[in-house]
Write a protein that holds these residues in place. Structure first.
Motif, mmCIF file in Angstrom:
data_model
loop_
_atom_site.group_PDB
_atom_site.id
_atom_site.type_symbol
_atom_site.label_atom_id
_atom_site.label_comp_id
_atom_site.label_asym_id
_atom_site.label_seq_id
_atom_site.Cartn_x
_atom_site.Cartn_y
_atom_site.Cartn_z
ATOM 1 N N ILE A 1 13.695 3.473 14.167
ATOM 2 C CA ILE A 1 12.801 4.468 13.298
ATOM 3 C C ILE A 1 13.374 4.913 12.251
ATOM 4 O O ILE A 1 14.504 5.430 11.903
ATOM 5 N N ALA A 2 12.737 4.572 11.089
ATOM 6 C CA ALA A 2 12.862 5.264 9.616
ATOM 7 C C ALA A 2 12.102 6.510 9.408
ATOM 8 O O ALA A 2 10.829 6.387 9.292
ATOM 9 N N VAL A 3 12.833 7.471 9.542
ATOM 10 C CA VAL A 3 12.269 8.883 9.078
ATOM 11 C C VAL A 3 12.223 9.168 7.506
ATOM 12 O O VAL A 3 13.199 9.222 7.049
ATOM 13 N N VAL A 4 11.044 9.278 7.082
ATOM 14 C CA VAL A 4 11.371 9.472 5.535
ATOM 15 C C VAL A 4 10.269 10.504 5.028
ATOM 16 O O VAL A 4 9.066 10.759 5.599
ATOM 17 N N GLY A 5 10.588 11.301 4.131
ATOM 18 C CA GLY A 5 9.528 12.370 3.355
ATOM 19 C C GLY A 5 10.042 13.659 3.283
ATOM 20 O O GLY A 5 11.137 13.903 4.046
ATOM 21 N N PRO A 6 9.816 14.417 2.512
ATOM 22 C CA PRO A 6 10.266 15.843 1.985
ATOM 23 C C PRO A 6 10.035 16.765 3.312
ATOM 24 O O PRO A 6 10.720 17.967 3.090
ATOM 25 N N ARG A 7 9.240 16.564 4.238
ATOM 26 C CA ARG A 7 8.975 17.531 5.271
ATOM 27 C C ARG A 7 9.780 17.272 6.356
ATOM 28 O O ARG A 7 9.707 17.930 7.325
ATOM 29 N N VAL B 1 9.342 0.741 12.846
ATOM 30 C CA VAL B 1 8.366 1.779 12.411
ATOM 31 C C VAL B 1 8.994 2.876 11.404
ATOM 32 O O VAL B 1 10.246 3.151 11.573
ATOM 33 N N CYS B 2 8.229 3.143 10.582
ATOM 34 C CA CYS B 2 8.585 4.156 9.490
ATOM 35 C C CYS B 2 7.514 5.457 9.697
ATOM 36 O O CYS B 2 6.354 5.188 10.040
ATOM 37 N N VAL B 3 8.293 6.654 10.040
ATOM 38 C CA VAL B 3 7.554 7.776 10.295
ATOM 39 C C VAL B 3 7.649 8.371 8.797
ATOM 40 O O VAL B 3 8.763 9.114 8.460
ATOM 41 N N ALA B 4 6.606 8.713 8.398
ATOM 42 C CA ALA B 4 6.370 9.428 6.933
ATOM 43 C C ALA B 4 5.986 10.769 6.972
ATOM 44 O O ALA B 4 4.936 10.986 7.357
ATOM 45 N N LEU C 1 5.791 3.047 0.925
ATOM 46 C CA LEU C 1 6.301 2.561 2.147
ATOM 47 C C LEU C 1 5.585 1.715 2.943
ATOM 48 O O LEU C 1 5.778 0.795 3.725
ATOM 49 N N VAL C 2 4.049 1.804 2.636
ATOM 50 C CA VAL C 2 3.048 0.854 3.065
ATOM 51 C C VAL C 2 3.290 -0.661 2.755
ATOM 52 O O VAL C 2 3.368 -1.681 3.470
ATOM 53 N N ALA C 3 3.851 -0.723 1.271
ATOM 54 C CA ALA C 3 4.075 -1.930 0.874
ATOM 55 C C ALA C 3 5.360 -2.767 1.393
ATOM 56 O O ALA C 3 5.121 -3.876 1.473
ATOM 57 N N THR C 4 5.945 -2.085 2.228
ATOM 58 C CA THR C 4 7.231 -2.958 2.804
ATOM 59 C C THR C 4 6.525 -3.836 4.027
ATOM 60 O O THR C 4 7.355 -4.536 4.607
ATOM 61 N N GLY C 5 5.459 -3.618 4.500
ATOM 62 C CA GLY C 5 5.039 -4.318 5.542
ATOM 63 C C GLY C 5 5.205 -3.541 6.814
ATOM 64 O O GLY C 5 4.704 -4.249 7.907
ATOM 65 N N VAL C 6 6.177 -2.818 7.150
ATOM 66 C CA VAL C 6 6.593 -2.092 8.168
ATOM 67 C C VAL C 6 5.584 -1.192 8.666
ATOM 68 O O VAL C 6 4.921 -0.319 7.903
ATOM 69 N N PRO C 7 5.061 -0.947 10.101
ATOM 70 C CA PRO C 7 4.040 -0.053 10.458
ATOM 71 C C PRO C 7 4.622 1.292 9.943
ATOM 72 O O PRO C 7 5.850 1.732 10.049
ATOM 73 N N VAL C 8 3.472 2.089 9.540
ATOM 74 C CA VAL C 8 3.803 3.479 9.032
ATOM 75 C C VAL C 8 2.996 4.283 9.844
ATOM 76 O O VAL C 8 1.769 4.306 9.850
ATOM 77 N N VAL C 9 3.746 5.397 10.363
ATOM 78 C CA VAL C 9 2.960 6.444 11.068
ATOM 79 C C VAL C 9 3.002 7.615 10.030
ATOM 80 O O VAL C 9 4.336 8.186 9.646
ATOM 81 N N LEU C 10 1.827 8.324 9.692
ATOM 82 C CA LEU C 10 1.922 9.258 8.945
ATOM 83 C C LEU C 10 1.854 10.505 9.390
ATOM 84 O O LEU C 10 0.678 10.523 10.452
ATOM 85 N N VAL C 11 2.790 11.536 9.216
ATOM 86 C CA VAL C 11 2.733 12.987 9.903
ATOM 87 C C VAL C 11 2.478 13.924 8.809
ATOM 88 O O VAL C 11 3.546 13.816 7.822
ATOM 89 N N LEU C 12 1.606 14.623 8.811
ATOM 90 C CA LEU C 12 1.222 15.714 7.717
ATOM 91 C C LEU C 12 1.603 16.842 8.288
ATOM 92 O O LEU C 12 1.015 17.448 9.360
ATOM 93 N N LEU C 13 2.420 17.877 7.667
ATOM 94 C CA LEU C 13 2.695 19.288 7.913
ATOM 95 C C LEU C 13 2.081 19.957 6.722
ATOM 96 O O LEU C 13 2.826 20.056 5.624
ATOM 97 N N THR C 14 0.909 20.318 6.880
ATOM 98 C CA THR C 14 0.250 21.087 5.826
ATOM 99 C C THR C 14 -0.555 22.052 6.113
ATOM 100 O O THR C 14 -0.700 22.602 7.229
ATOM 101 N N VAL D 1 -1.949 8.228 12.231
ATOM 102 C CA VAL D 1 -1.889 9.322 11.449
ATOM 103 C C VAL D 1 -1.988 10.785 12.278
ATOM 104 O O VAL D 1 -2.874 10.966 13.182
ATOM 105 N N VAL D 2 -0.864 11.749 12.175
ATOM 106 C CA VAL D 2 -0.824 12.923 12.924
ATOM 107 C C VAL D 2 -0.957 13.896 12.036
ATOM 108 O O VAL D 2 -0.251 14.011 11.046
ATOM 109 N N GLN D 3 -1.908 14.888 12.218
ATOM 110 C CA GLN D 3 -2.164 15.849 11.330
ATOM 111 C C GLN D 3 -1.491 17.198 12.166
ATOM 112 O O GLN D 3 -1.864 17.692 13.121
ATOM 113 N N ALA D 4 -0.594 18.272 11.538
ATOM 114 C CA ALA D 4 -0.189 19.425 12.149
ATOM 115 C C ALA D 4 -0.347 20.452 10.952
ATOM 116 O O ALA D 4 0.093 20.271 9.872
#
Length: 776
Positions: free
Chosen positions: A409-415, A489-492, A528-541, A557-560
């Motif tokens: 798992i690649a965890v990516v993102g400022p949150r 898989v990438c978790v953004a 991240l999507v352009a890598t072709g690796v499946p991306v799970v978008l997690v939103l903390l908003t 897509v996961v929304q919290a």
């Protein structure tokens, strides 16, 4: 020794207060009508609008000689150890009582929007997450727990909940609201009020009324809502929280509606609130709201005139500190510019509430009973449960979730690795500690990254921030893309940074120009999507953001919505599958960032059509949310029927979990009114029920619809139930109907008022527990 009648607890409160008022001077009565904010900053960044300009110095010893109405935020102004703070508050109360002739202490108030806003106190999910839970029972337990902590610390009044209904998601305070539907807002807020009040804390409904309808989604902008929108969308949550929740205080909004500021509106604060709805508690000003009548609204020439306008309208207490209700008011009364009867009216209400709180009793004592633990294990468990229930699985089209336990798992993102990503702007670390960077948070706040590593110990987890929340720098994209390309898989983890007055991307005074993800986060997601690796978008908003740009391109897509100190484990639990997601959207998620404002409560002209090239249809509708199991809706009983305009009708359905794991379905009841004398929303929520079901289990539920629930303001402004056709729709969201029943209302048009039914009751068959009983 003879006890004065006002000290006698055997006498009715009215008699006690009448006796006390007869003994008080004008100065002593006026002193009950304002608060004092000890330690409020008069320079630098504040935590209230125009705090620096509106806060003045005062002589504490001189000020309290006549008494004091309120103490403002003894815990919520600066970091203080809870036990030290409680003892300091008790000493201050003793000084106040000793300084005035009658020994009357102050009411101590605090913010409690996402928990007690104090250092080392539990940071619960924000109200928008409460709405996502669709679980009033659990929210009531949270309110009770927060109330107990407040009372243990010596606090009497909590400035919550927010009952504003979202009208434009660009507004910065969306995170503080419960959602875009008045029925959801009303039922959830009423539950929180019940919890807070059951602990002996005065709940304060805010912001009365119309604050969220400000033009252009700008904080404190004018409100241009029509009378029917005001009556049908803005007011019902307040009415429900007062009638059913028993809230004892209301806070006047900053805004103006059709040129009349709420703080100077006798129709709103007296005729409607008190004479029509029967409210008998206190009305308090939002911070500096009375002074704003002079400085911002310009309807008063000086402080005395502002005081007169506010008192006449019905504001009893000036918060957070004295400006208009002190010497300017006393002088204006002595000069004959303000009737003393207005001071008496407000002082009576304040003293009645102090009497209810025991502050006029001879055996009153302010000292805490024992050590305080404001972040107990019970608190954290409750915060974790609400966080888990509030996470919304928006999409899982490819079945990417739950994640495999031994995957890369690649965890990516400022949150992903920032604890503050979990917290809204009224949580203490975001609200106050940003001014004290040397002070630790005082509570444990696991990040998504840490929680995911703990949740999946056999997975290989790497991390790259990629970019900041709102800065334009893209240098970090290279490492983020490299980590994603190496993974299965990438978790953004993207989203908001809560703050105040432009110091964040969400929060009070942090309004957005559009609904694009802040900064360059959208570009990072594209990379991240352009890598072709499946991306799970997690939103903390703190608000919904437009996601149509990635429709069909994301694995899940996961929304919290700022899920609090236990939000990291809750999100990780959803990603791993330990938690079966049960949250539902309290706000629509738009397809495109423009075309706002828009909520699902639209009449026909507000929906997509051939007359405009703009399609406002959301990508994910209000009420939407997915699960890791499946549900069948069976044996519907709701044939076409005829009832009178004061009649009722039952419709039933059995919901069965047809999957192989336990899960929760949220059954929602919507009303469609095909023809009415004024335009109506195409659908609107009138009932809902969470159902927790084991694999193969089923529950039967019956919604008991009453014709009152179809009422609306007609062309004259009177609320009526009209005869004609109606359609009741059962579905898992506002955009999907599983079953429908057609009703014909017969008989005369029937006026309704405060006696009308406000909610749709739900009866459940015997079987497994489906509510939050036992959560406290």
């Amino acid at each position: 020794m003879t006890t004065a009648p006002w000290r006698d607890p055997a006498l009715p409160a009215d008699a006690r207060v009448a006796d006390l008022l007869s003994r008080m001077t004008l100065e002593e009565k006026a002193a009950q009508l304002y608060g004092v904010w000890v330690g409020a900053a008069t320079d630098g960044d504040g935590v209230a609008p125009l705090q620096r300009e509106m806060t003045a110095e005062y002589d504490w010893d001189e000020l309290i000689t006549h008494g004091l109405g309120q103490l403002t935020r003894s815990f919520g102004t600066a970091p203080v150890d809870p036990d030290v703070g409680a003892r300091a508050l008790a000493r201050a109360q003793r000084r106040i009582a000793a300084a005035n002739r009658f020994g009357i202490p102050a009411v101590a108030h605090e913010e409690c929007l996402a928990g007690f806003t104090a250092w080392r106190a539990t940071a619960y999910p924000v109200p928008l997450a409460w709405g996502a839970s669709f679980d009033p029972e659990l929210v009531e337990h949270v309110g009770r727990r927060i109330g107990r902590d407040l009372r243990a610390a010596g606090v009497h009044q909590g400035l919550a909940p927010v009952l504003d209904v979202v009208r434009d998601p660009r507004w910065g305070r969306v995170e503080e609201t419960i959602g875009e539907d008045p029925y959801l807002v009303g039922t959830i807020a009423t539950a929180y009020v019940r919890g807070l009040e059951s602990a002996g804390v005065v709940a304060t409904l805010k912001h009365f009324a119309g604050y969220a309808s400000s033009a252009g989604a700008r904080n404190l902008a004018p409100v241009r809502a029509g009378v029917r929108e005001f009556a049908d969308v803005t007011l019902p949550p307040f009415e429900m929280a007062l009638r059913e929740g028993g809230a004892r205080s209301v806070m006047a909004a900053y805004t103006e509606t059709d040129g009349v500021p709420a703080s100077a509106d006798p129709w709103l604060l007296t005729e409607l609130l008190r004479e029509e709805w029967g409210f008998t508690g206190t009305v308090v000003a939002d911070y500096f709201g009375i002074g704003f009548l002079q400085s911002l609204h310009r309807v008063a020439a000086d402080e005395a005139e502002a005081a007169h306008l506010a008192l006449a309208a019905g504001i009893d207490v000036e918060l957070p500190t004295v400006r208009c209700y002190g010497k300017p008011l006393v002088a204006a009364v002595r000069e004959g510019r303000v009737p003393e009867a207005l001071v008496d009216r407000a002082a009576r209400r304040v003293l009645l509430q102090k009497c209810e709180l025991g502050l006029l009793d001879e055996d009153w004592r302010p000292e805490p009973e024992g050590p305080l633990d404001l972040d107990s294990a019970e608190n954290r468990a409750l915060a974790g449960r609400l966080a888990e229930e509030s996470v919304v699985l928006l999409d899982n089209a490819d079945g990417l979730l739950p994640l495999a336990p031994d995957t890369r798992i690649a965890v990516v993102g400022p949150r992903a690795a920032d604890a503050l990503a979990m917290l809204g702007c009224y949580s203490f670390p975001s609200h106050v500690l940003t001014h004290h960077p040397e002070i630790p948070p005082g509570i444990e706040i696991p990040t998504v990254l840490d929680a995911l590593r703990a949740e999946l110990p056999d997975a290989k987890v790497t991390f790259a921030e990629g970019c900041a929340v709102s800065d334009p720098e893209t240098a970090g994209f290279t490492e983020a893309v490299a980590r994603a390309a190496e993974a299965d898989v990438c978790v953004a983890v993207l989203g908001d940074r809560a703050g105040l007055f432009g110091r964040g991307t969400s929060g009070e005074g942090c309004d957005a120009t559009d609904l694009r993800l802040p900064g360059v986060q959208a570009d990072l997601l594209d990379a991240l999507v352009a890598t072709g690796v499946p991306v799970v978008l997690v939103l903390l908003t703190g608000r919904p953001y437009a996601l149509g740009r990635w429709q069909g391109r994301l694995g899940a897509v996961v929304q919290a919505f700022f899920p609090g100190e236990e939000g990291g484990p809750a999100v990780a639990g959803v990603l791993s599958g330990r938690v079966n997601p049960s949250g539902r959207l309290p706000v629509s998620v738009p397809h495109l960032p423009g075309g706002q404002p828009w909520t699902y409560l639209q009449p026909p002209l507000g929906l997509a059509g051939e007359v405009s090239s703009l399609d406002p249809t959301p990508l994910y509708p209000f009420g939407h949310g997915r699960s890791y199991t499946r549900f069948a809706w069976e044996d519907f009983a709701g044939t076409d029927a005829e009832i009178t305009t004061d009649g009722s009708y039952d419709l039933s359905v059995t919901v069965r979990n047809t999957g192989d794991r336990a899960g929760t379905e949220v059954v929602q009841l919507y009303l469609h009114d095909p023809v009415a004398s004024v335009t109506r929303p195409d659908v609107r929520l009138i009932g809902y029920q969470r159902l927790d079901l084991a694999p193969g289990a089923a529950r039967r539920l019956t919604f008991r619809f009453h014709a009152d629930l179809s009422s609306f303001p007609d062309r004259t402004g009177a609320r009526v139930v009209e005869p004609g056709e109606l359609e009741l729709r059962l579905g898992p969201s506002s955009a999907e109907t599983r079953h429908r029943a057609r009703l014909r209302l017969t008989g005369p048009t029937r006026p309704v008022g405060t006696e009308r039914r406000l909610r749709c009751e739900v009866a459940l068959s015997e079987g497994e527990v489906t509510s939050s009983e036992g959560a406290d």
